[in-house]
Design an enzyme around this catalytic site. Structure first.
Site, PDB file in Angstrom:
ATOM      1  CG  ASP A 485      -2.154  -0.773   1.108  1.00 54.49           C
ATOM      2  OD1 ASP A 485      -2.609  -0.930  -0.030  1.00 54.49           O
ATOM      3  OD2 ASP A 485      -2.679  -1.229   2.131  1.00 54.49           O
TER       4      ASP A 485
HETATM    5  C1  GLC Z   1      -1.470  -3.917   5.399  1.00 53.02           C
HETATM    6  C2  GLC Z   1      -2.715  -4.016   4.552  1.00 53.02           C
HETATM    7  C3  GLC Z   1      -2.501  -4.844   3.326  1.00 53.02           C
HETATM    8  C4  GLC Z   1      -1.261  -4.419   2.609  1.00 53.02           C
HETATM    9  C5  GLC Z   1      -0.074  -4.416   3.530  1.00 53.02           C
HETATM   10  C6  GLC Z   1       1.179  -3.889   2.870  1.00 53.02           C
HETATM   11  O1  GLC Z   1      -1.227  -5.124   6.045  1.00 53.02           O
HETATM   12  O2  GLC Z   1      -3.781  -4.541   5.285  1.00 53.02           O
HETATM   13  O3  GLC Z   1      -3.616  -4.731   2.463  1.00 53.02           O
HETATM   14  O4  GLC Z   1      -1.076  -5.307   1.546  1.00 53.02           O
HETATM   15  O5  GLC Z   1      -0.335  -3.596   4.638  1.00 53.02           O
HETATM   16  O6  GLC Z   1       1.113  -2.528   2.629  1.00 53.02           O
HETATM   17  C1  GLC Z   2      -0.559   2.351   5.762  1.00 53.03           C
HETATM   18  C2  GLC Z   2       0.182   1.150   6.312  1.00 53.03           C
HETATM   19  C3  GLC Z   2      -0.145  -0.090   5.541  1.00 53.03           C
HETATM   20  C4  GLC Z   2      -1.622  -0.257   5.431  1.00 53.03           C
HETATM   21  C5  GLC Z   2      -2.317   1.009   4.933  1.00 53.03           C
HETATM   22  C6  GLC Z   2      -3.808   0.820   5.007  1.00 53.03           C
HETATM   23  O1  GLC Z   2      -0.128   2.617   4.486  1.00 53.03           O
HETATM   24  O2  GLC Z   2       1.563   1.346   6.313  1.00 53.03           O
HETATM   25  O3  GLC Z   2       0.428  -1.206   6.169  1.00 53.03           O
HETATM   26  O4  GLC Z   2      -1.914  -1.298   4.563  1.00 53.03           O
HETATM   27  O5  GLC Z   2      -1.939   2.107   5.698  1.00 53.03           O
HETATM   28  O6  GLC Z   2      -4.537   1.890   4.615  1.00 53.03           O
END
Ligand code: GLC
Ligand code: GLC
Length: 812
Positions: A485
């Site tokens: 993300d």
């Molecule tokens: C969080 C989110 C997931 C994403 C991950 C890496 O665990 O829930 O959707 O893939 O972060 O950013």
């Molecule tokens: C932030 C976190 C990631 C998560 C995302 C969800 O980017 O670092 O882990 O998946 O928020 O919105």
């Protein structure tokens, strides 16, 4: 030996905490469907029904000081001493303390001055209520006269506005009191058709429903005025902060024990059935639930049912090996955590406030592989819910709200890995259940009635979404982000008030491509091809295979950096995750996915990539996400470079994606490396509980990486795709028991020193007892497979008759 705050009790399937001062609240979850609670080892936490944001029943302050203040408290006043069974909030020194977190229940016991107070917390199956069975025992030879106060603070339903809109909130609170039941009915008069209640199964000698009357304006939970004085105020809340507290005077003879049953419940009434009389709520359903739970015997029977429910869930897959840590992970805690992620997705933990996020499209599809063997019907429903939020072009809402099951407009779509996860999840479901009828289910797009197409067509458009969105190198365009993300290659944000996830300041003409999606496309695309062939749709299988072959060629041609797979191309078409970069030269995601997919296996690319991962990304506590960590903000990369080095997506150990490398290692047959990596992140092997900080019985999303200030410190425990990925990895790739359309495939990949293990697996109605023998010290490769004593060629155990038990021996 590092300090330990507790230990496992495998026979009871419990984690036993013996010191209340854990390095962080160590929590558990109550509830299996609809009514849920979070409970810490000192009884902190809260409850909600169905939706942690919109139907929050009790109040919880995430940012409070000290942390984890507020919860399900019992105050015992014995003479001048006031104490709580869970030590908090009074923190009176106890003579004994123990908290046992079990499968959807928690019991907390405290002892002080010859009195034992034990509380069992759980939510009975199919019930919108939490039971708190309190057992008080006088272990002295004198009569004990105790004053007991219960305590809960109501949330004004919407957990978000409850923390914001005080000009309104302080005037709306309403309660009703009837005997020993306190009803919370704020906003019931107007648009709500639900109320909550808190009861005890004996007559009370007093009560309180107004917080300040009970606590005193200048006191905290640790020193409620009413308790200190031993006198309830019998307050009736009008606005301000409604609470529920019962007051009981209890006399216990020498050796005497007494059970009290407290029930915290929730009711929804039909719109035309809301009232008993003007201003008096219809309590019929509350009375019904309470009459089912009004004695300790009835409560014990409900508790037994809950335990049997878990016996059933946990007997579908179990292992017996020489390593008790492996066994307890597989047999108990990993499966339990997968079930919790099914229920909560990423909504409510001690790191997720329950108001921020709904159900993630990719998250929920990945979670599915962790629980489909246990609750296939609910997995089926989940798949349909998820697929219904897909757009007609194959793109997907990134999240949806569990209460409405609608896509979340606030975050929208554009995460280009999302569609492929639907194929991943559905194929996992089909292999487990063989229920191909789900593919014919009509499923709408964006929940619009009339737009329905079969689920199978949803899979086709998911696949096509990738090939319709290829970049200049023939690799998948990344969109807002892929699995990571925080890899926001089209965001270019200089404004702290913009969301990294939803902002695309540059999109037109973007050349940002993802090697992670490329690997996922090859891996799950093959699943799609296999499914098409299984269904006899050979033309479609051929069509899809052609695109997969082309993708493999593009990855080998443009995605290889010499010693590992690149991570991406950025907006301008420049390499990300390459030796040429100043920081972030190598990443876990693309190397995990491309090796899982075996891209370039024959040409030695997988070996090289995995060796590079070992050399550059591995550390004492697990594999970090990238290296070197980013030490400044890169506007062209986005959020990933916003985190301090070693944390979260910036070179943290993201436990979620360590399994991708582990599976990659099994693809090249390196069982030793696979198990070493697995043990590094598996909670049962944690060496230092103080350093690790969060619960030692569940996976956390992230452990601080080697570049961090405190490497090895865990965060974001419980709600993470880590649970399902580790389950998938240990059961299907390491122990190697894979469900397939035509039977169970047995293909373990283990450490050479693992000489034998036995798995009992229920699958499509039959029971398979699989004994794996590894006298030769191999890592992979079944030499001989015996099914009920007869030799079978290959690694596939064909489907057995329903109801039968089959004995299998696999010799490596
Ligand atoms: C969080 C989110 C997931 C994403 C991950 C890496 O665990 O829930 O959707 O893939 O972060 O950013
Ligand atoms: C932030 C976190 C990631 C998560 C995302 C969800 O980017 O670092 O882990 O998946 O928020 O919105």
């Amino acid at each position: 030996m590092a300090k330990e705050y507790g230990h496992y009790d495998d026979a009871a399937r419990e984690y036993v905490i013996t010191d209340p001062c854990t390095p962080w609240p160590w929590i558990n979850y109550l509830g299996t469907e609809d009514f849920f609670g979070l409970i810490s080892n000192t009884a902190g936490g809260y409850s909600f029904c169905k939706d942690a944001k919109f139907r929050r029943i009790t109040r919880y302050r995430y940012n409070g000081v000290p942390m984890d203040a507020g919860g399900r408290y019992f105050y015992i006043k014995d003479g001048e001493t006031v104490w709580n069974p869970g030590w908090k909030p009074c923190k009176t020194k106890l003579d004994f303390y123990e908290c046992r977190h079990g499968m959807n229940y928690t019991s907390i016991e405290g002892r002080k001055d010859g009195v034992t107070a034990k509380v069992l917390f759980f939510v009975p199956l199919k019930t919108w209520a939490e039971v708190q069975k309190l057992t008080l025992t006088n272990t002295t030879d004198k009569v004990k006269k105790l004053k007991l106060f219960s305590f809960q603070e109501w949330c004004l339903w919407n957990a978000s506005t409850d923390m914001e809109n005080f000009q309104r909130n302080f005037s709306t609170g309403e309660v009703e009191i009837e005997g020993s039941v306190i009803y919370h009915k704020t906003e019931y008069k107007e648009r709500r058709n639900h109320y909550a209640y808190y009861s005890v199964n004996v007559p009370v000698q007093g009560f309180d429903t107004d917080r300040e009357s009970f606590l005193g304006l200048y006191n905290g939970f640790d020193a409620p005025q009413a308790v200190l004085e031993g006198k309830p105020r019998n307050s009736v809340a009008h606005g301000w902060s409604p609470i529920a507290s019962h007051y009981l005077e209890i006399e216990l003879g020498p050796g005497e024990s007494r059970d009290l049953v407290f029930v915290l419940g929730y009711v929804e009434n039909a719109q035309d059935d809301k009232w008993e009389s003007k201003g008096v709520i219809n309590k019929r359903m509350a009375h019904e639930t309470l009459s089912r739970l009004d004695t300790a015997a009835k409560v014990d029977a409900e508790f037994k049912r809950l335990c049997e429910y878990w016996d059933n869930l946990l007997q579908i897959f179990s292992v017996k090996s020489a390593d008790e840590r492996l066994d307890r992970t597989v047999n108990i805690w990993n499966q339990y955590q997968c079930m919790i992620t099914f229920c909560f997705s990423r909504s409510a933990s001690f790191f997720e406030s329950g108001i921020g996020r709904g159900m993630g499209f990719r998250d929920s599809n990945q979670d599915l592989i962790g629980f489909v063997h246990q609750i296939p019907e609910r997995a089926r429903e989940r798949i349909i819910d998820i697929a219904s939020t897909q757009f007609a072009d194959g793109g997907c809402y990134h999240q949806y709200q569990p209460l409405t099951k609608r896509g979340n407009d606030g975050i929208g779509g554009g995460f280009n890995d999302d569609p492929m996860w639907l194929i991943f999840g559905v194929c996992g479901y089909l292999r487990e259940t063989g229920d191909f009828s789900i593919l014919d289910e009509p499923v709408p797009f964006d929940n619009v009635p009339g737009s329905e197409k079969s689920l199978f067509e949803h899979l086709t458009i998911s696949f096509d979404h990738v090939i319709n969105n290829l970049g200049p190198h023939g690799l998948p365009l990344i969109g807002r982000a892929d699995w990571n993300d925080c890899m926001n290659l089209n965001c270019f944000s200089n404004d702290p008030d913009e969301s990294f996830q939803t902002t695309e300041n540059k999109t037109e003409g973007s050349k940002a491509e993802s090697l992670m999606i490329a690997g996922l496309f090859v891996f799950s695309g093959r699943d799609y091809v296999e499914l098409c062939r299984h269904l006899g749709r050979n033309a479609e299988a051929d069509r899809a295979q052609k695109y997969i072959d082309e993708m493999v060629v593009s990855v080998e041609k443009y995605g290889w950096d010499g010693d590992w797979f690149l991570r991406a191309y950025d907006y301008f078409g420049r390499k990300v995750g390459s030796k040429e970069n100043e920081e972030g030269q190598i990443f876990i995601e693309s190397n995990g996915w491309c090796t899982m997919a075996g891209i370039g296996l024959k040409e030695g690319l997988c070996d090289k990539a995995l060796d590079s991962v070992k050399e550059r990304l591995d550390s004492e506590h697990g594999i970090v996400l990238n290296n070197p960590a980013f030490t400044r903000y890169y506007i062209e990369y986005g959020e990933i470079s916003s985190y301090p080095a070693g944390y979260k997506e910036n070179a943290g150990i993201f436990c979620h994606n360590n399994p991708w490398v582990i599976i990659g290692e099994t693809v090249r047959g390196n069982g030793k490396a696979a198990m070493e990596y697995w043990r590094k992140i598996c909670p049962a092997y944690i060496k230092d509980q103080t350093l690790h900080k969060v619960e030692p019985y569940v996976y956390s999303q992230m452990v601080a990486g080697k570049d961090a200030f405190r490497p090895g410190e865990g965060k974001n425990s419980w709600l993470t795709g880590t649970a399902a990925w580790n389950w998938y990895t240990i059961t299907q790739f390491i122990l190697g028991i894979k469900p397939t359309y035509n039977g169970l495939e047995i293909d373990p990949c283990i450490s050479p020193d693992m000489k034998e293990f036995t798995v009992t697996r229920k699958f499509r109605g039959a029971t398979y007892i699989i004994e794996v023998v590894n006298r030769s010290g191999a890592q992979r490769g079944v030499k001989e497979l015996l099914v009920d004593g007869s030799r079978v060629e290959g690694t596939l155990v064909p489907l057995a008759k329903e109801g039968s038990t089959v004995k299998i021996t696999a010799i490596l």
